[in-house]
Design a protein around this motif. Structure first.
Motif, PDB file in Angstrom:
ATOM      1  N   LEU A 137       9.223  -1.926  -5.193  1.00 30.45           N
ATOM      2  CA  LEU A 137       9.048  -2.277  -3.780  1.00 30.45           C
ATOM      3  C   LEU A 137       9.080  -3.802  -3.617  1.00 30.45           C
ATOM      4  N   LEU A 138       9.276  -4.253  -2.396  1.00 30.40           N
ATOM      5  CA  LEU A 138       9.197  -5.675  -2.096  1.00 30.40           C
ATOM      6  C   LEU A 138       7.766  -6.128  -2.373  1.00 30.40           C
ATOM      7  N   VAL A 139       7.618  -7.121  -3.223  1.00 30.76           N
ATOM      8  CA  VAL A 139       6.285  -7.579  -3.628  1.00 30.76           C
ATOM      9  C   VAL A 139       5.751  -8.576  -2.598  1.00 30.76           C
ATOM     10  N   THR A 140       4.758  -8.114  -1.836  1.00 34.56           N
ATOM     11  CA  THR A 140       4.120  -8.974  -0.827  1.00 34.56           C
ATOM     12  C   THR A 140       2.639  -9.179  -1.115  1.00 34.56           C
ATOM     13  N   GLY A 141       2.040  -8.216  -1.803  1.00 35.70           N
ATOM     14  CA  GLY A 141       0.601  -8.280  -2.053  1.00 35.70           C
ATOM     15  C   GLY A 141      -0.227  -7.971  -0.824  1.00 35.70           C
ATOM     16  N   GLN A 142       0.428  -7.494   0.236  1.00 37.15           N
ATOM     17  CA  GLN A 142      -0.261  -7.220   1.493  1.00 37.15           C
ATOM     18  C   GLN A 142      -0.343  -5.714   1.754  1.00 37.15           C
ATOM     19  N   PRO A 143      -1.457  -5.262   2.316  1.00 35.79           N
ATOM     20  CA  PRO A 143      -1.595  -3.837   2.634  1.00 35.79           C
ATOM     21  C   PRO A 143      -0.804  -3.490   3.899  1.00 35.79           C
ATOM     22  N   SER A 144      -0.366  -2.258   3.972  1.00 33.57           N
ATOM     23  CA  SER A 144       0.295  -1.765   5.182  1.00 33.57           C
ATOM     24  C   SER A 144       0.196  -0.244   5.188  1.00 33.57           C
ATOM     25  N   GLN A 145       0.402   0.324   6.367  1.00 34.91           N
ATOM     26  CA  GLN A 145       0.386   1.779   6.476  1.00 34.91           C
ATOM     27  C   GLN A 145       1.546   2.371   5.675  1.00 34.91           C
ATOM     28  N   ALA A 146       2.687   1.677   5.668  1.00 32.98           N
ATOM     29  CA  ALA A 146       3.858   2.158   4.906  1.00 32.98           C
ATOM     30  C   ALA A 146       3.536   2.197   3.418  1.00 32.98           C
ATOM     31  N   LEU A 147       2.831   1.214   2.921  1.00 29.54           N
ATOM     32  CA  LEU A 147       2.456   1.198   1.503  1.00 29.54           C
ATOM     33  C   LEU A 147       1.502   2.354   1.205  1.00 29.54           C
ATOM     34  N   LEU A 148       0.539   2.581   2.077  1.00 30.32           N
ATOM     35  CA  LEU A 148      -0.400   3.683   1.887  1.00 30.32           C
ATOM     36  C   LEU A 148       0.332   5.017   1.900  1.00 30.32           C
ATOM     37  N   ASP A 149       1.285   5.165   2.839  1.00 29.48           N
ATOM     38  CA  ASP A 149       2.081   6.403   2.888  1.00 29.48           C
ATOM     39  C   ASP A 149       2.879   6.603   1.595  1.00 29.48           C
ATOM     40  N   HIS A 150       3.430   5.529   1.079  1.00 28.26           N
ATOM     41  CA  HIS A 150       4.191   5.579  -0.176  1.00 28.26           C
ATOM     42  C   HIS A 150       3.299   6.035  -1.326  1.00 28.26           C
TER      43      HIS A 150
END
Length: 155
Positions: A137-150
């Motif tokens: 994944l794109l490394v941002t180090g930031q939380p998001s709903q998309a990351l949680l869904d993944h």
């Protein structure tokens, strides 16, 4: 050349003592912000200086002028202290359900996000970055709903 205290008259000694006392009292401090205290201290200073320079009548005039001047200075100091800008307390961080979900998922997958408390910290950011890198994944180090869904979808 030496000056003996015996050569000074009692009136001169009194004037010197009052002048010394008034100088000590006139040293600025935070407690002088009260107009009444400043007026009293200014009056004592004016009394001392007026008495030294002008005798009895000078003492009376000096006390009045010093008292009024001291009260004005004290009132101004009090107003200045009231205008001091107080910074509001730092806002209390609220727990984020997305961050809590990501922290729990990271911990379940073997990453160490720190405590699962919904607070975004450096440990959570590092764990997110490691997860993102390991999963392409794109490394941002930031939380998001998309990351949680993944993470929940088995990623």
């Amino acid at each position: 050349m030496s000056l003996s205290v015996q050569m000074l008259t009692p009136g001169a000694l009194l004037r010197i003592a009052v002048l010394g006392l008034s100088l000590v009292l006139l040293i600025p401090s935070q407690s002088l912000a009260d107009p009444f205290k400043s007026g009293v201290i200014g009056g004592i200073g004016g009394l001392a200086i007026g008495g030294i320079l002008g005798g009895g009548r000078g003492a009376a005039v000096g006390a009045i002028v010093g008292g009024v001047g001291g009260a004005i200075v004290g009132a101004n100091d009090q107003k200045r202290q009231q205008r001091v800008v107080r910074r509001p307390a730092a806002p209390v961080a609220t727990a984020s359900p997305v961050v809590s979900g990501i922290q729990g998922a990271l911990a379940a997958k073997g990453y160490n996000p720190g405590p699962v408390d919904g607070q975004m910290g450096s440990g959570t950011a590092q764990a997110i970055s490691a997860y993102q890198q390991a999963n392409g994944l794109l490394v941002t180090g930031q939380p998001s709903q998309a990351l949680l869904d993944h993470m929940r979808s088995g990623g």
